[in-house]
Design an enzyme around this catalytic site. Sequence first.
Site, PDB file in Angstrom:
ATOM      1  N   LYS A   1       0.863  -1.176   0.000  1.00 29.48           N
ATOM      2  CA  LYS A   1       0.000   0.000   0.000  1.00 29.48           C
ATOM      3  C   LYS A   1       0.900   1.226   0.000  1.00 29.48           C
ATOM      4  CE  LYS A   1      -3.828   2.512   1.683  1.00 29.48           C
ATOM      5  NZ  LYS A   1      -4.171   3.024   0.345  1.00 29.48           N
ATOM      6  N   SER A   2       0.526   2.251  -0.757  1.00 29.74           N
ATOM      7  CA  SER A   2       1.370   3.426  -0.949  1.00 29.74           C
ATOM      8  C   SER A   2       1.766   4.076   0.381  1.00 29.74           C
ATOM      9  CB  SER A   2       0.629   4.455  -1.803  1.00 29.74           C
ATOM     10  OG  SER A   2       0.194   3.870  -3.001  1.00 29.74           O
TER      11      SER A   2
ATOM     12  N   GLY B   1     -10.323  -4.045 -12.867  1.00 29.67           N
ATOM     13  CA  GLY B   1     -11.479  -4.895 -13.079  1.00 29.67           C
ATOM     14  C   GLY B   1     -11.204  -6.312 -13.519  1.00 29.67           C
TER      15      GLY B   1
ATOM     16  N   GLY C   1      -7.845   7.483   1.084  1.00 30.86           N
ATOM     17  CA  GLY C   1      -7.103   8.687   1.485  1.00 30.86           C
ATOM     18  C   GLY C   1      -5.686   8.393   1.925  1.00 30.86           C
TER      19      GLY C   1
ATOM     20  N   ASN D   1      -5.258   3.428 -12.371  1.00 26.17           N
ATOM     21  CA  ASN D   1      -5.714   3.605 -11.003  1.00 26.17           C
ATOM     22  C   ASN D   1      -7.237   3.569 -11.018  1.00 26.17           C
ATOM     23  OD1 ASN D   1      -5.850   4.535  -8.211  1.00 26.17           O
ATOM     24  ND2 ASN D   1      -3.824   5.417  -8.558  1.00 26.17           N
TER      25      ASN D   1
ATOM     26  N   ASN E   1     -13.785   3.643  -3.708  1.00 29.61           N
ATOM     27  CA  ASN E   1     -13.004   3.844  -2.500  1.00 29.61           C
ATOM     28  C   ASN E   1     -12.490   5.267  -2.411  1.00 29.61           C
ATOM     29  OD1 ASN E   1      -9.797   4.106  -2.395  1.00 29.61           O
ATOM     30  ND2 ASN E   1     -10.362   3.099  -4.325  1.00 29.61           N
ATOM     31  N   ALA E   2     -12.396   5.723  -1.167  1.00 22.98           N
ATOM     32  CA  ALA E   2     -11.692   6.960  -0.853  1.00 22.98           C
ATOM     33  C   ALA E   2     -10.991   6.680   0.465  1.00 22.98           C
ATOM     34  CB  ALA E   2     -12.653   8.142  -0.731  1.00 22.98           C
TER      35      ALA E   2
ATOM     36  N   CYS F   1      -4.171   8.959  -8.123  1.00 18.75           N
ATOM     37  CA  CYS F   1      -5.265   8.771  -7.174  1.00 18.75           C
ATOM     38  C   CYS F   1      -6.315   9.855  -7.407  1.00 18.75           C
ATOM     39  CB  CYS F   1      -4.742   8.850  -5.744  1.00 18.75           C
ATOM     40  SG  CYS F   1      -6.059   8.727  -4.523  1.00 18.75           S
TER      41      CYS F   1
ATOM     42  N   LYS G   1       2.434   4.812 -12.442  1.00 16.21           N
ATOM     43  CA  LYS G   1       1.039   4.381 -12.460  1.00 16.21           C
ATOM     44  C   LYS G   1       0.138   5.531 -12.865  1.00 16.21           C
ATOM     45  CE  LYS G   1      -2.396   1.858  -9.789  1.00 16.21           C
ATOM     46  NZ  LYS G   1      -2.718   1.333  -8.452  1.00 16.21           N
TER      47      LYS G   1
HETATM   48  C1  LIG Z   1      -9.510   0.139  -1.458  1.00 15.85           C
HETATM   49  C2  LIG Z   1      -8.555   0.566  -2.502  1.00 15.85           C
HETATM   50  C3  LIG Z   1      -7.381   1.233  -2.150  1.00 15.85           C
HETATM   51  C4  LIG Z   1      -6.468   1.648  -3.103  1.00 15.85           C
HETATM   52  N1  LIG Z   1      -5.307   2.278  -2.726  1.00 15.85           N
HETATM   53  C5  LIG Z   1      -4.359   2.547  -3.648  1.00 15.85           C
HETATM   54  C6  LIG Z   1      -3.083   3.048  -3.263  1.00 15.85           C
HETATM   55  O1  LIG Z   1      -2.803   3.270  -2.098  1.00 15.85           O
HETATM   56  N2  LIG Z   1      -2.171   3.300  -4.236  1.00 15.85           N
HETATM   57  C7  LIG Z   1      -2.437   3.055  -5.556  1.00 15.85           C
HETATM   58  O2  LIG Z   1      -1.570   3.264  -6.397  1.00 15.85           O
HETATM   59  N3  LIG Z   1      -3.634   2.577  -5.952  1.00 15.85           N
HETATM   60  C8  LIG Z   1      -4.597   2.307  -5.025  1.00 15.85           C
HETATM   61  N4  LIG Z   1      -5.816   1.778  -5.439  1.00 15.85           N
HETATM   62  C9  LIG Z   1      -6.057   1.521  -6.870  1.00 15.85           C
HETATM   63  C10 LIG Z   1      -5.763   0.059  -7.216  1.00 15.85           C
HETATM   64  O3  LIG Z   1      -4.413  -0.238  -7.041  1.00 15.85           O
HETATM   65  C11 LIG Z   1      -6.148  -0.255  -8.671  1.00 15.85           C
HETATM   66  O4  LIG Z   1      -5.398   0.540  -9.526  1.00 15.85           O
HETATM   67  C12 LIG Z   1      -7.634  -0.019  -8.953  1.00 15.85           C
HETATM   68  O5  LIG Z   1      -8.411  -0.468  -7.865  1.00 15.85           O
HETATM   69  C13 LIG Z   1      -8.121  -0.712 -10.229  1.00 15.85           C
HETATM   70  O6  LIG Z   1      -7.921  -2.094 -10.193  1.00 15.85           O
HETATM   71  P1  LIG Z   1      -9.038  -3.155  -9.686  1.00 15.85           P
HETATM   72  O7  LIG Z   1     -10.287  -2.896 -10.461  1.00 15.85           O
HETATM   73  O8  LIG Z   1      -8.422  -4.492  -9.964  1.00 15.85           O
HETATM   74  O9  LIG Z   1      -9.241  -2.916  -8.243  1.00 15.85           O
HETATM   75  C14 LIG Z   1      -6.748   1.399  -4.476  1.00 15.85           C
HETATM   76  C15 LIG Z   1      -7.935   0.755  -4.837  1.00 15.85           C
HETATM   77  C16 LIG Z   1      -8.831   0.330  -3.880  1.00 15.85           C
HETATM   78  C17 LIG Z   1     -10.086  -0.366  -4.305  1.00 15.85           C
END
Ligand SMILES: Cc1cc2nc3c(=O)[nH]c(=O)nc-3n(C[C@H](O)[C@H](O)[C@H](O)COP(=O)(O)O)c2cc1C
Lengths: 268, 268, 305, 305
Positions: free
Chosen positions: C46-47, C245, C73, C192, C70-71, C129, C165
């Site tokens: 996680k970032s 997705g 933060g 993202n 999601n948010a 983000c 990213k």
């Molecule tokens: C709960 C949640 C938290 C996330 N936090 C971060 C993050 O901290 N850093 C980041 O680069 N992307 C974050 N993302 C984005 C995901 O890494 C990803 O790019 C995005 O959810 C699309 O992929 P998915 O549909 O497979 O979830 C987050 C996504 C979700 C759902």
Amino acid sequence: MTTAQRSERPRMLVIEKITAEAKDTSSFWFTGDLKAKPGQFVMLWIPGTGLKPFGVSYQDDGRFAVTVRKIGTFTEKLFGMKAGDRLGVQGPYGRGFSGKGGRIVLVGGGYGAAPLSFLADELVREGKEVFFINGAATKDHVLYRERFKGGKVHMIYSTDDGSLGHRGFCTDCLTGLLSKHKIGRVFCCGPEMMLRKAFEICLEKDIPAEFSLERHLKCGFGVCGSCCLDGTGWRVCREGPVFALDDMKKIAEFGQYKRDASGRVVKI
Amino acid sequence: MTTAQRSERPRMLVIEKITAEAKDTSSFWFTGDLKAKPGQFVMLWIPGTGLKPFGVSYQDDGRFAVTVRKIGTFTEKLFGMKAGDRLGVQGPYGRGFSGKGGRIVLVGGGYGAAPLSFLADELVREGKEVFFINGAATKDHVLYRERFKGGKVHMIYSTDDGSLGHRGFCTDCLTGLLSKHKIGRVFCCGPEMMLRKAFEICLEKDIPAEFSLERHLKCGFGVCGSCCLDGTGWRVCREGPVFALDDMKKIAEFGQYKRDASGRVVKI
Amino acid sequence: MSPDLSVNICKIKMKNPLVLASGILGVTKASLKHVAGNGAGAVTIKSVSRERREGHNPPIILTEGEVMMNAVGYSNPGLAGAKKEFSGLDEIPVPVIASIIGEDAAQFGYMARNFLTGEFSAVEIPLSCPHTPGFGILGGHGTPEATRDITKAVKRHAKMPVIVKLSANVQAIGEVAKAAEKAGADAINVTNAIGPGMVIDVRAKRPVLGFGFGGLSGPPIRPVAVRCVYDVYESVRIPVIGTGGVTTGEAAAEMLMAGASAVGVGSGVYYRGIDVFKKISDELLGFMREEGYSGIKDMVGIVHD
Amino acid sequence: MSPDLSVNICKIKMKNPLVLASGILGVTKASLKHVAGNGAGAVTIKSVSRERREGHNPPIILTEGEVMMNAVGYSNPGLAGAKKEFSGLDEIPVPVIASIIGEDAAQFGYMARNFLTGEFSAVEIPLSCPHTPGFGILGGHGTPEATRDITKAVKRHAKMPVIVKLSANVQAIGEVAKAAEKAGADAINVTNAIGPGMVIDVRAKRPVLGFGFGGLSGPPIRPVAVRCVYDVYESVRIPVIGTGGVTTGEAAAEMLMAGASAVGVGSGVYYRGIDVFKKISDELLGFMREEGYSGIKDMVGIVHD
Ligand SMILES: Cc1cc2nc3c(=O)[nH]c(=O)nc-3n(C[C@H](O)[C@H](O)[C@H](O)COP(=O)(O)O)c2cc1C
Ligand SMILES: Cc1cc2nc3c(=O)[nH]c(=O)nc-3n(C[C@H](O)[C@H](O)[C@H](O)COP(=O)(O)OP(=O)(O)OC[C@H]3O[C@@H](n4cnc5c(N)ncnc54)[C@H](O)[C@@H]3O)c2cc1C
Ligand SMILES: Cc1cc2nc3c(=O)[nH]c(=O)nc-3n(C[C@H](O)[C@H](O)[C@H](O)COP(=O)(O)OP(=O)(O)OC[C@H]3O[C@@H](n4cnc5c(N)ncnc54)[C@H](O)[C@@H]3O)c2cc1C
Ligand SMILES: Cc1cc2nc3c(=O)[nH]c(=O)nc-3n(C[C@H](O)[C@H](O)[C@H](O)COP(=O)(O)O)c2cc1C
Ligand code: FES
Ligand code: FES
């Protein structure tokens, strides 16, 4: 190809009634078919305030309740609400108690008695013999003193100050029970230090046991990672909150530390 | 709250075999449980070429086929394919024939015989008496001459040049049949002028009848609006392609005009 | 012979092309290990930012049908805490990708210098983000200029591959990808979470997410992610990680065919369980067997042929 | 007393707030009438250009789970054909909104002058199609400048309310809405289809849509549309039509609460059938009764309070 999912967001439900259970502790009742298993929890949403997990403490005939201890910001807001107000409810989540075993002991400390009381209801319905060790700070803090008056559950009280029942740790009563009776399984919920003691007792006596853990939950359904446990990486909200004794052995942080909202390690 | 939907996009299926039915007309066979009703159609996708509707002409035991007349760009491409190649199949779509009525007459012109032949199979299975008036330009263009040899369907042929059966309009045979037999219902599919004639005959004799209409279809599932009919606004792909006689009365453009890919009105 | 799922993208060797996306679990080392045990080819933490952050007030995640929003933060324990958390990474049997954030190029550079250890296989910098003030889209990081500056700052200090990213929200995604490539990026990850979106509870008369709005993820964003991968593949020569997705083997194949060399999986952990990685791998293998592909490379970008 | 569903937005009087969105059916007058008979409060014609267009090669629409994707490519019979098609509109028992397109401000102006008749209750100008070269986003119409110029050109000739239809794809949607308002727009409609996205058939190794990519609509885009409505409501004083993924009464209420004065419904025709308008109206009425709203206005924008 993904299966259609329910939506993970709160539903606004009317608070049917609020019943005082003990000092600073009340049950909040809702109408609705939650279909929870004992040990599962719901997330309560107060719009504008936040979202927090609470164990299900009652469930029958299309009604359910949670029992809440007034502790901080969120719970104070909750205690400011009245019957007729609406609250968001999400869940149920997590894996509950197995309910396995013949003669059963429940060990609850503080509001930890809440999910165990729902479990007790179910076990009684199944005709099992149940001992319920119910620990609290003082007599005034003891939950559910009226609830099991029917006599089908053997209630054993324990308070820190001895104002009701045993004086001292409620885990002392567990040791006592285990030496007197052949017990099939022990179910525990409460402060982590209490859980740790109960764990050691059950481990030593080689009694099957299950423990409900608390960690900082943010989402409640296994995505955010805020509730992961060291040693295994299991999520309290998904693989837990209830873990069997053998699994507890692998949870390195148990009784040692947990993490806060940022993921920072804090001592227990 | 929306119900989980199937995805409306082609599935690539292997062409099991291709069987010649008449001059420039072949059936393309696929393995798969289409669950179509007679009169329903599928959209065939040739990647890079396009997507076109074709009526289902055979269906049993997990196999189905469409019968295609080679006419233009898309169908020529189709005729260039061979067994083992893959084709996108989408659907089935639309409302098919009701299949109601006791003694039944089918009136098919050209590849209009295709969906009617599937209907004939079903009606025979139900033990109904079926007359099938099968019209084409010449003997070489007549479909399904072998298919109903069993004798359970009374085949009546009609060709423009008289090379097989009646010479002239196949609707002449309909008039003949209706005056000889008590007919429960007439099902028609073919060129619009033929449909119009059949419609007028059935209207005059007050015989229940159903007609399968062709319009320019783009999506096939009721969204794009390219197939809407004047008078009612019904979609050929959704409320149709089969309409009952009483409904046909309300379709103002029937036998008059249709629309092209842009929505522009063109004479029939 | 069974098809080979392994990939090697900018020196990251993976047994299969599936990467745990940043922010789904990944808060702790133990959690990464848990995910690795469930079949991921690589995992992303996680970032992490310099200062500790509690993130937005919950609800931080919701699902609405097939959409996840999601948010969070960017909650994280900060540089010091995270450094302790993510040491001894050899316990994790797959490559671990760091993810660092800052509010500007200098902060990104600082994080690259002070956070990255040789235990990480690569570092990812999310410039994308959609719901955290000061960061990503809201921090103005989505432009070609900011992308160039931040990428350069990180490249200066990172002794490992740098993955930039991006966000589908950016209009000319090809231009942004080119800026990253020119500044030395070793790979691009798109996308993202997108949108952002808002879900209102009509009885509470309030947005459900504590922050009000949040980024969309989950199966419905896959077409957008696939299109981004397609566009980025046309624009740059560095490898692309396709994220958004993906929950099935066929969806992973779709990403690969659009031009991805590896596939990110985030919300899939919810939609199909934590063993989503095993499930997707098995399905992908089955698909490759059926269609006669012997390795992942055979699929990458074939839609462009 | 039963709640009142009627609305009156920039002089368009509607018995309920539901507007058939442009391009879903609406190719013919008869089709509009069919939709009106199924409960729509107003109907929009499919967009018309000066020249006749056959549009993109099918497949032009697909659905992938809850997402709909389209790249119709503005097929329409052109000015002359459409003028014949859309005369005698008094047959349609609800207001009819025209939709006109052009490649630049001059063409938009030309269409406004030559196509619009007094039979239309309003005209909508989509500056936001994500998948037709020369038009909308691909025509560069999504900027504040283009929005201003095109809106002005149409205002000059249109003797009826002008609705500017925007896209969620635009970064600063509030700025674009303000440009439209300043140029004289009477209402804003957000959003057009978003993305765009691409769906690849992994066996055909090709994008499914004939055009390759297309705009997303349907339930999953609703959060994005709601957020746009929320943002636009904060930015301008003219009324907003909220369009995108509305298929239920609660979803309509959500749009209203975010700030919409009327609600567009497109893909819902597929997801719940052509009587989706009746269904949503009934559900909305039920919701208002339960929650004690007497009219639509009571809900509009209350999330902002
Ligand atoms: C709960 C949640 C938290 C996330 N936090 C971060 C993050 O901290 N850093 C980041 O680069 N992307 C974050 N993302 C984005 C995901 O890494 C990803 O790019 C995005 O959810 C699309 O992929 P998915 O549909 O497979 O979830 C987050 C996504 C979700 C759902
Ligand atoms: C799975 C699970 C089930 C739970 N079930 C229940 C339940 O049935 N009934 C119930 O009342 N609570 C339950 N909780 C705890 C509950 O979710 C909240 O953490 C608690 O109510 C405090 O919330 P607050 O916002 O009011 O306090 P905060 O403002 O968050 O905290 C106030 C103070 O209390 C301390 N504090 C916070 N949480 C706890 C805690 N859990 N225990 C002790 N001190 C704490 C904090 O450190 C802080 O100093 C459960 C938690 C979990 C994880
Ligand atoms: C509901 C429905 C069911 C159908 N079922 C069948 C079926 O079972 N078998 C079958 O072969 N076709 C069927 N069709 C017609 C088919 O969809 C195509 O329109 C036809 O095959 C022509 O396609 P093409 O691209 O090869 O010709 P195009 O290149 O589109 O056209 C070539 C020439 O043929 C003319 N033409 C196009 N379509 C037709 C037509 N339908 N009839 C006469 N002339 C035409 C055009 O005006 C043009 O001049 C059906 C159509 C509909 C709407
Ligand atoms: C098949 C289809 C065709 C469309 N054609 C147009 C169009 O011609 N003009 C336009 O302004 N919008 C067009 N749109 C966009 C819709 O009007 C609407 O803005 C979008 O679909 C989002 O709403 P929905 O989710 O309710 O469908 C089209 C959408 C679809 C699905
Ligand atoms: S609370 Fe989010 S993963 Fe457990
Ligand atoms: S073909 Fe699109 S509506 Fe009938």
